[in-house]
Scaffold this motif. Sequence first.
Motif, PDB file in Angstrom:
ATOM      1  N   GLU A 158      39.634  11.259  73.723  1.00  0.00           N
ATOM      2  CA  GLU A 158      38.988  11.422  72.408  1.00  0.00           C
ATOM      3  C   GLU A 158      39.198  12.827  71.857  1.00  0.00           C
ATOM      4  N   GLN A 159      39.075  13.836  72.714  1.00  0.00           N
ATOM      5  CA  GLN A 159      39.272  15.224  72.295  1.00  0.00           C
ATOM      6  C   GLN A 159      40.726  15.481  71.898  1.00  0.00           C
ATOM      7  N   THR A 160      41.635  14.844  72.596  1.00  0.00           N
ATOM      8  CA  THR A 160      43.064  15.055  72.376  1.00  0.00           C
ATOM      9  C   THR A 160      43.556  14.403  71.087  1.00  0.00           C
ATOM     10  N   LEU A 161      42.923  13.296  70.698  1.00  0.00           N
ATOM     11  CA  LEU A 161      43.411  12.524  69.552  1.00  0.00           C
ATOM     12  C   LEU A 161      43.481  13.323  68.254  1.00  0.00           C
ATOM     13  N   ALA A 162      42.498  14.148  67.978  1.00  0.00           N
ATOM     14  CA  ALA A 162      42.510  14.922  66.727  1.00  0.00           C
ATOM     15  C   ALA A 162      43.732  15.826  66.665  1.00  0.00           C
ATOM     16  N   GLY A 163      44.021  16.517  67.757  1.00  0.00           N
ATOM     17  CA  GLY A 163      45.195  17.392  67.802  1.00  0.00           C
ATOM     18  C   GLY A 163      46.493  16.611  67.732  1.00  0.00           C
ATOM     19  N   THR A 164      46.526  15.472  68.409  1.00  0.00           N
ATOM     20  CA  THR A 164      47.727  14.640  68.382  1.00  0.00           C
ATOM     21  C   THR A 164      48.015  14.168  66.961  1.00  0.00           C
TER      22      THR A 164
END
Length: 93
Positions: free
Chosen positions: A27-33
């Motif tokens: 979930e944390q990674t998705l925004a950056g991705t």
Amino acid sequence: MTNGFGPMVSFEFRDDEAAAAFDDLVEQTLAGTRALEPGTLAYVVHAVRDEPNVRVFYELYADPDVFDRHEQYLSGVDVTFLSATAGKGPVTA
């Protein structure tokens, strides 16, 4: 559809806590991705019915590049690298 590169990974976590930590990390990674990786065409995690500590993780990239995250939570990894040969999707020839 002859281009694109995608690893499909089956993660087996050591316990429920590790699976939950992985879910949070995704979930944390998705925004950056979404914001920083225009070459990432798909980045999807699936839970597996009746296997609460297993996730199937699928990524599709415009070209061979990224796969190197989340390993600290795993008790096992099964990686299958895929190259599209036909289908319907966002990748163009």
